[in-house]
Design a protein around this motif. Structure first.
Motif, short mmCIF file in Angstrom:
data_model
loop_
_atom_site.label_atom_id
_atom_site.label_comp_id
_atom_site.label_asym_id
_atom_site.label_seq_id
_atom_site.Cartn_x
_atom_site.Cartn_y
_atom_site.Cartn_z
N LEU A 214 0.84 -1.19 0.00
CA LEU A 214 0.00 0.00 0.00
C LEU A 214 0.88 1.25 0.00
CD1 LEU A 214 -2.42 -1.21 2.79
CD2 LEU A 214 -3.07 -0.88 0.41
N SER A 215 0.34 2.37 -0.44
CA SER A 215 1.08 3.62 -0.35
C SER A 215 1.27 3.97 1.13
CB SER A 215 0.31 4.74 -1.06
OG SER A 215 -0.90 5.02 -0.38
N PRO A 216 2.32 4.70 1.46
CA PRO A 216 2.59 5.01 2.87
C PRO A 216 1.44 5.73 3.58
CG PRO A 216 4.50 5.52 1.54
CD PRO A 216 3.39 5.20 0.58
N GLU A 217 0.61 6.44 2.81
CA GLU A 217 -0.50 7.20 3.42
C GLU A 217 -1.71 6.32 3.73
OE1 GLU A 217 0.89 8.00 0.44
OE2 GLU A 217 2.29 9.47 1.28
N ASN A 218 -1.69 5.08 3.26
CA ASN A 218 -2.86 4.20 3.42
C ASN A 218 -2.50 2.93 4.19
OD1 ASN A 218 -4.80 5.74 1.80
ND2 ASN A 218 -3.47 5.22 0.09
N GLY B 20 13.83 10.30 1.22
CA GLY B 20 13.78 10.32 -0.23
C GLY B 20 13.09 9.12 -0.83
N SER B 21 13.00 8.04 -0.05
CA SER B 21 12.32 6.82 -0.49
C SER B 21 10.88 6.75 -0.01
CB SER B 21 13.10 5.59 0.01
OG SER B 21 14.42 5.60 -0.51
N GLY B 22 10.39 7.81 0.61
CA GLY B 22 8.99 7.86 1.03
C GLY B 22 8.74 7.50 2.47
N VAL B 23 9.78 7.15 3.23
CA VAL B 23 9.62 6.82 4.65
C VAL B 23 9.64 8.12 5.45
CG1 VAL B 23 10.59 5.58 6.62
CG2 VAL B 23 10.75 4.59 4.31
N LYS B 24 8.68 8.28 6.35
CA LYS B 24 8.65 9.45 7.22
C LYS B 24 9.53 9.18 8.44
CE LYS B 24 5.51 11.51 4.68
NZ LYS B 24 5.89 12.65 3.80
N VAL B 25 10.34 10.18 8.82
CA VAL B 25 11.25 10.03 9.95
C VAL B 25 10.91 11.10 10.99
CG1 VAL B 25 13.64 9.94 10.74
CG2 VAL B 25 13.04 9.11 8.44
N LEU B 26 10.62 10.65 12.20
CA LEU B 26 10.29 11.54 13.30
C LEU B 26 11.41 11.50 14.33
CD1 LEU B 26 7.53 10.19 12.15
CD2 LEU B 26 6.49 11.09 14.21
#
Length: 375
Positions: free
Chosen positions: A9-13, A85-91
């Motif tokens: 799935l896309s990261p947002e879903n 840059g690969s779409g992973v969110k980092v907190l």
């Protein structure tokens, strides 16, 4: 012939797949690389870098024991940019077991600004996508609402704000927990600004061996899309470890059960990345990968694929579990210690919470309960 890469799935879903990264180096000082999360196609959606500390002197901010701009973190920050840059969110993660960060933010406006400004600079400098607030010290609701409102005003809508409560803190009439303030009250005040809760279902605060504790939190009124099932990734990281095979089953049932309810099951977070899968059979589940990437990928196949097998749907027995009495969590304290507190008039989950808070000291736990639970 190599099998086709899975279609995630896309990261947002869909359910999130999150790991914390606090043990950044091995004992020899070599960095634990995050890049296998990408090269092994694990399905990871978020990484949380821990732990940011605001120390007593304004401007004295550290990542674990060193300043965030220390050369030892050069590889970390480079990999953070690669992940993003690969779409992973980092907190980043603020707080944790080392107390004091939220106390520094609890003063008057001048004191707040002095301690908040370097935190703001860190988040800006490293272009972090959000901040996880792990409050394990007595903190007021005012402190939390002021901080969250300021983060939202400064960083805008895309910035991700999460919290990391223990599971008991989200149940009705919660027993003493680690944060002091009411999470229900915080959600009522600023719920639209809080993306989700990285909920700790381990160390006696909850249990991930079945869906029962998670279901109880949803029945209490929490949206499943905002509740992430937090687990320890190795027996070395705390009590309540659940092996990957059983955890996959729990996750599959939660994903199936809450499909179509808002965003659905909130996902899984693992504490923590560097030793994920150690002491588990995960290498056999996901052969050809590093142990850490294998643990993440094993969950990614359950949480993040477009389609699920019919076999992963809940059985009648699991449906019955959903409406039964909440079981006691797997806890590190002897049954007789818990029972000695129960006979004093406290609920089992309150007894466990008190033993957690006092490192198992029965006398201190009893005093803790009488001081903080009874009216």
């Amino acid at each position: 012939m190599a099998s086709a890469a899975p279609k995630f799935l896309s990261p947002e879903n869909g359910p999130r797949l999150i790991v914390y990264h606090q043990t950044i180096h091995d004992p020899q000082g070599n960095p634990h690389s995050l890049l296998p999360l990408l090269t092994n196609n694990t399905g990871i959606t978020h990484v949380i870098v821990a732990a940011i500390h605001l120390n007593a002197e304004p401007g004295n901010i550290t990542l674990n024991d060193h300043r965030p701009d220390d050369k030892r973190f050069d590889q970390l920050w480079g990999e953070v940019a690669w992940l993003q840059g690969s779409g992973v969110k980092v907190l980043g993660m603020l707080g944790g077991a080392a107390k004091g960060s939220f106390a520094q933010l609890s003063g008057d406006d001048h004191s707040f600004e002095a301690h908040y400004t370097p935190l703001h600079a860190l988040l800006r400098t490293h272009k972090l996508n959000g901040l996880d607030l792990d409050v394990e010290e007595e903190t007021s609701l005012h402190t939390m609402t002021r901080l969250i409102a300021r983060l939202r005003a400064d960083f805008g809508t895309p910035f991700i704000i999460t919290l990391a409560p223990v599971a008991t803190a989200l149940l009705p009439d919660p027993s003493r927990h680690l944060s002091g303030f009411s999470y229900a009250a915080l959600e009522g005040a600023l719920g639209a600004d809080i993306a989700w809760y990285n909920t700790q279902f381990y160390c006696g605060w909850g249990d991930a061996r079945s869906t029962a504790w998670y279901d109880a939190i949803v029945r209490a009124g929490w949206a499943p899309e905002k509740i992430v099932l937090g687990v320890v990734t190795s027996p070395a990281n705390g009590a309540g470890f659940v092996d990957a095979q059983r955890l996959r089953d729990t996750c599959a049932r939660l994903r199936a059960r809450y499909r179509g309810v808002g965003r659905g099951f909130g996902g899984v977070m693992g504490w923590e990345y560097f030793n994920a899968g150690e002491g588990d059979r995960v290498a056999g589940l996901e052969s050809g990968r590093s142990v850490q990437a294998g643990w993440v990928a094993a969950l990614g196949r359950v949480l993040r694929l477009h389609e699920q097998e019919d076999a992963l749907l809940p059985t009648p027995e699991h449906v019955r579990q959903m409406v039964t009495t909440l079981p006691r969590p797997h806890v590190p304290w002897p049954d007789d210690a818990v029972q000695k507190l129960v006979v004093l008039g406290f609920a089992p989950h309150q007894a466990v919470a008190a033993l957690n808070a006092t490192a198992g000291d029965l006398e201190l736990a009893a005093g803790f309960l009488f001081d903080h639970v009874l009216p």
